[in-house]
Scaffold this motif. Structure first.
Motif, PDB file in Angstrom:
ATOM      1  N   THR A  71       0.739  -1.295   0.371  1.00  0.00           N
ATOM      2  CA  THR A  71       0.033   0.263  -0.084  1.00  0.00           C
ATOM      3  C   THR A  71       1.054   1.513  -0.062  1.00  0.00           C
ATOM      4  O   THR A  71       0.656   2.036   0.083  1.00  0.00           O
ATOM      5  N   TYR A  72       2.109   1.432  -0.370  1.00  0.00           N
ATOM      6  CA  TYR A  72       3.265   2.511  -0.055  1.00  0.00           C
ATOM      7  C   TYR A  72       3.229   2.645   0.761  1.00  0.00           C
ATOM      8  O   TYR A  72       4.266   3.106   1.834  1.00  0.00           O
ATOM      9  N   GLN A 104      -2.043   1.375  -5.975  1.00  0.00           N
ATOM     10  CA  GLN A 104      -3.099   1.410  -6.446  1.00  0.00           C
ATOM     11  C   GLN A 104      -4.386   0.803  -5.937  1.00  0.00           C
ATOM     12  O   GLN A 104      -5.305   1.685  -5.494  1.00  0.00           O
ATOM     13  N   ARG A 105      -4.761  -0.577  -6.090  1.00  0.00           N
ATOM     14  CA  ARG A 105      -5.911  -1.262  -6.198  1.00  0.00           C
ATOM     15  C   ARG A 105      -6.076  -1.701  -4.771  1.00  0.00           C
ATOM     16  O   ARG A 105      -6.607  -1.190  -4.693  1.00  0.00           O
ATOM     17  N   VAL A 113     -12.587   4.766  -2.788  1.00  0.00           N
ATOM     18  CA  VAL A 113     -12.427   6.713  -3.361  1.00  0.00           C
ATOM     19  C   VAL A 113     -11.194   5.956  -5.013  1.00  0.00           C
ATOM     20  O   VAL A 113     -10.401   5.146  -4.861  1.00  0.00           O
ATOM     21  N   LYS A 114     -11.772   6.676  -6.014  1.00  0.00           N
ATOM     22  CA  LYS A 114     -10.523   6.705  -6.892  1.00  0.00           C
ATOM     23  C   LYS A 114      -9.051   7.528  -6.580  1.00  0.00           C
ATOM     24  O   LYS A 114      -9.226   8.151  -5.887  1.00  0.00           O
ATOM     25  N   TRP A 155     -11.125  -3.910  -9.948  1.00  0.00           N
ATOM     26  CA  TRP A 155     -11.143  -2.686  -9.636  1.00  0.00           C
ATOM     27  C   TRP A 155     -13.273  -2.601  -9.618  1.00  0.00           C
ATOM     28  O   TRP A 155     -13.687  -1.788  -9.278  1.00  0.00           O
ATOM     29  N   THR A 156     -13.445  -3.431  -9.597  1.00  0.00           N
ATOM     30  CA  THR A 156     -14.772  -3.762 -10.245  1.00  0.00           C
ATOM     31  C   THR A 156     -16.019  -2.880  -8.633  1.00  0.00           C
ATOM     32  O   THR A 156     -16.867  -2.654  -8.939  1.00  0.00           O
ATOM     33  N   HIS A 157     -15.497  -3.049  -7.693  1.00  0.00           N
ATOM     34  CA  HIS A 157     -16.002  -2.703  -6.364  1.00  0.00           C
ATOM     35  C   HIS A 157     -16.067  -1.386  -6.467  1.00  0.00           C
ATOM     36  O   HIS A 157     -17.092  -0.542  -5.612  1.00  0.00           O
TER      37      HIS A 157
END
Length: 445
Positions: A71-72, A104-105, A113-114, A155-157
């Motif tokens: 997750t960085y 990112q995912r 959120v995006k 990413w479909t969530h």
């Protein structure tokens, strides 16, 4: 790309993960030149977000001891920032770093959120700024190359759609656009774009060949974004290229002809602004455009002298030029310290620039201060390697005489009984062309 207003109401949260420490005083100059305080980096990324009218709700520096592969950020910071984003009803989080597709995912899953990183934001800005067909092709290629590895079905969530920016944008949500579209289709589009850009490269090369046949030197303006290149371009050419106090205000390169004090004609080129951590996808995609810099007879490096990090910005520009095989010691480069009207009188330029002080000018593109000296300096540089030729013409040789007056600087003229004797200073290109056109007319002085 759709209209800018399509994302004007997107509520954004900016995060700058600070993983670097300030170098010791004993560090090499190169390290010091590249160091930027975290607050300054945050300010720049906020300015980038402002460039496409994102509604920046807040920005924060997050110190982290190390980068986490998943997750960085550490798990505690992920939860803390997720709570802040939910409380502020954030639509978009911009991470001022380079995220892997997995990072990112995972952040999107955690925050609902995006999430985009620095590269994604810069590509989004370039997408907004590209107006020519070539610019649009270059941006789309860079976008698809970057985005290809991020088209994952997990990413479909993110089911709700966040704007209608079209397939080439980042800020629109997946919704019905199916962001996880078939990679094969992406590959086919990339191949198509590369073929179209090959045509662009060939066209640019033909244009360069045509310019080589016209004996006008090319002067390219380069510099950090928002250093004032377009304002200087407008000042020198009396053009109306869009210029604003905005990062990446202009993107598509522009060329105009101007006349120097000696009467010498040159072509002035305004290029895209550089920035720290410029995505390699963009450097590759815009290589055809950036090669205009490689072809230039003189490279004018425009710096924002009033900016507290002008030294660091200088280093970033030189790094990009180095990727184009233009070295820092290239004799074609002169530095212009712009925005002198914002710098207190008597303030020096710093020890960093002392070695090249003779090729550094202080100007204000806004007020015109120093611009006359800049033109005179360009005149001097471009005339340094000119040839002086003697030409004997009859009174019937009107065409070659007119050519010399148009393309050179006539130093002396003597009309006698048999015709006209002139001494002319010509650029190397023009000299070669005149000898090719009129081989029996010219002799070197």
């Amino acid at each position: 790309m759709t209209e800018l207003t399509s994302i004007a109401r997107t509520r954004a949260f900016i995060v700058h993960p600070s993983v670097k420490t300030k170098p010791h005083s004993s560090a090499l100059n190169g390290e010091l030149e590249r160091y930027r305080p975290a607050d300054s980096r945050l300010e720049e990324i906020v300015s980038l977000a402002d460039a496409i009218a994102l509604d920046v709700i807040d920005g924060i520096v997050v110190p982290i001891p190390e980068i986490r592969p998943a997750t960085y950020l550490g798990s505690g910071k992920v939860k803390e920032l997720g709570a802040l984003a939910a409380e502020a009803e954030i639509d978009l989080v911009v991470m001022d770093c380079a995220l892997s597709p997995v990072q990112q995912r995972n952040l999107e899953k955690a925050w609902k959120v995006k999430v985009i990183d620095r590269t994604g934001l810069i590509l989004e800005i370039f997408g907004e700024r590209a107006h020519t067909k070539e610019g649009r092709l270059q941006v789309e290629l860079a976008h698809l190359t970057y985005q290809k590895s991020r088209l994952v079905r997990s990413w479909t969530h993110l089911e709700r759609q966040r704007g209608a920016r079209g397939a080439a944008g980042f800020l629109g949500g997946p919704g019905e656009t199916q962001i996880e579209a078939d990679r094969r289709m992406i590959d086919e589009r990339i191949k198509s774009l590369k073929k179209q850009l090959e045509t662009v490269v060939r066209t640019r090369e033909l244009q360069r060949q045509n310019r080589r046949r016209v004996p006008y030197p090319i002067v390219a303006l380069v510099g950090y974004t928002n250093a004032g290149k377009s304002t200087l371009f407008n000042r020198l050419t009396k053009a109306q290229v869009f210029a604003d106090d905005l990062l990446f205000a202009t993107l598509d390169p522009t060329m105009r002809g101007i006349t120097l004090p000696s009467g010498k004609r040159i072509i002035l080129s305004d290029t895209v602004g550089f920035i720290s951590d410029l995505p390699t996808h963009l450097i590759a995609a815009f290589r055809a455009t950036l090669e205009e810099v490689i072809e230039a007879d003189v490279i004018v490096h425009v710096r924002d002298w009033s900016h507290p990090e002008t030294r660091q910005q200088r280093r970033d520009v030189m790094d990009v030029l180095a990727s184009l095989n233009v070295t820092e010691r290239d004799h074609r480069i002169i530095e212009v310290l712009n925005k002198a009207d914002l710098v207190p009188a008597g303030e020096g330029i710093g020890a960093l620039d002392e070695e090249a002080a003779s090729r550094i000018l202080r100007i204000s593109a806004l007020t015109g201060q120093g611009c006359t000296k800049l033109l005179a300096t360009l005149d001097e540089i471009l005339s340094a390697e000119d040839s002086v030729i003697s030409v004997d013409l009859t009174y019937g040789d009107g065409a070659p005489l007119a050519w010399l007056y148009e393309h050179g600087e006539v130093l002396s003229r003597n009309d006698n009984d048999t015709g006209v004797h002139v001494s002319v200073r010509l650029a190397d290109k023009a000299c070669a062309q005149f000898k090719q056109r009129y081989p029996d007319k010219a002799t070197l002085n």
